[in-house]
Design an enzyme around this catalytic site. Structure first.
Site, PDB file in Angstrom:
ATOM      1  N   CYS A  53       0.520  -0.915  -0.703  1.00  0.00           N
ATOM      2  CA  CYS A  53       0.094  -0.435   0.020  1.00  0.00           C
ATOM      3  C   CYS A  53       0.851   0.910   0.296  1.00  0.00           C
ATOM      4  O   CYS A  53       1.826   1.619   0.764  1.00  0.00           O
ATOM      5  CB  CYS A  53      -0.959  -0.306   1.631  1.00  0.00           C
ATOM      6  N   ASP A  60      -0.346  -5.656  -0.030  1.00  0.00           N
ATOM      7  CA  ASP A  60      -1.719  -5.861  -0.530  1.00  0.00           C
ATOM      8  C   ASP A  60      -1.242  -6.913  -1.315  1.00  0.00           C
ATOM      9  O   ASP A  60      -0.535  -7.456  -2.002  1.00  0.00           O
ATOM     10  CB  ASP A  60      -2.071  -5.178  -1.063  1.00  0.00           C
ATOM     11  N   GLU A  76       7.663 -14.229 -22.521  1.00  0.00           N
ATOM     12  CA  GLU A  76       8.725 -15.435 -22.108  1.00  0.00           C
ATOM     13  C   GLU A  76       7.996 -15.256 -20.555  1.00  0.00           C
ATOM     14  O   GLU A  76       8.074 -14.155 -19.652  1.00  0.00           O
ATOM     15  CB  GLU A  76      10.190 -15.274 -22.322  1.00  0.00           C
ATOM     16  N   SER A  77       7.695 -16.542 -19.989  1.00  0.00           N
ATOM     17  CA  SER A  77       7.180 -16.593 -18.884  1.00  0.00           C
ATOM     18  C   SER A  77       7.815 -16.198 -17.158  1.00  0.00           C
ATOM     19  O   SER A  77       7.823 -15.811 -16.619  1.00  0.00           O
ATOM     20  CB  SER A  77       6.086 -18.098 -18.125  1.00  0.00           C
ATOM     21  N   GLU A  95      -5.111   0.226  -8.962  1.00  0.00           N
ATOM     22  CA  GLU A  95      -5.517   1.039  -9.804  1.00  0.00           C
ATOM     23  C   GLU A  95      -4.580   1.235 -11.361  1.00  0.00           C
ATOM     24  O   GLU A  95      -3.861   0.862 -12.164  1.00  0.00           O
ATOM     25  CB  GLU A  95      -6.121   2.267 -10.244  1.00  0.00           C
TER      26      GLU A  95
END
Length: 150
Positions: A53, A60, A76-77, A95
């Site tokens: 936060c 969070d 690429e992961s 956001e």
């Protein structure tokens, strides 16, 4: 992938995992999409996303879903995992997190279409869900119909 169309994947080759300090210092890598003529969907589901936060510094927790239709490159992961991990010590509102993830993906792979969902765990009794969508103006592609049910 040893041809002139290959993309360098330096992070995938490393045996050690070092998480970047921030999203801006992270590197997202990509590789060639062998089927750019076809619309197909790639989805990453990251159920253990964490950030801070920006006001309280408290952690969070969230689930991040990345859904996209590739054009010339695919994410690429491993590099994506390190990029998402870079938010662990970063203070951002939900956001901003969701839109930052989308911006980095669009910058790196210029997909035909992409959606990032940030499904934030409840804090103070309220959960937050943020979605950010991109459509490539040079290759306008509609979202898959099932995406609207997420």
């Amino acid at each position: 992938m040893n041809d002139e169309k290959s993309f360098e994947l330096s992070l995938l080759k490393k045996s050690e995992t070092i998480y970047p300090d921030s999203p801006d210092s992270a590197i997202i890598e990509a590789f060639e999409n062998r089927f750019p003529q076809r619309n197909y969907v790639i989805e990453f589901d990251c159920p253990e996303f964490t950030s801070l936060c920006p006001i309280t510094g408290q952690p969070d927790f969230a689930r991040i879903r990345i859904i996209y239709i590739p054009l010339m490159k695919c994410l690429e992961s491993k590099s994506l995992k390190l990029f998402l991990g870079s938010f662990r010590n970063t203070g951002m509102f939900h956001e901003e997190i969701t839109n930052t993830i989308l911006d980095h993906i669009v910058e790196k792979v210029a997909p035909k279409w992409a959606l990032v969902l940030g499904i934030m765990n409840p804090r103070g009794g309220i959960s937050i869900r943020v979605s950010a969508e991109y459509t490539n103006p040079d290759h306008p592609t509609e979202a898959p119909a099932w995406v609207h049910n997420l």
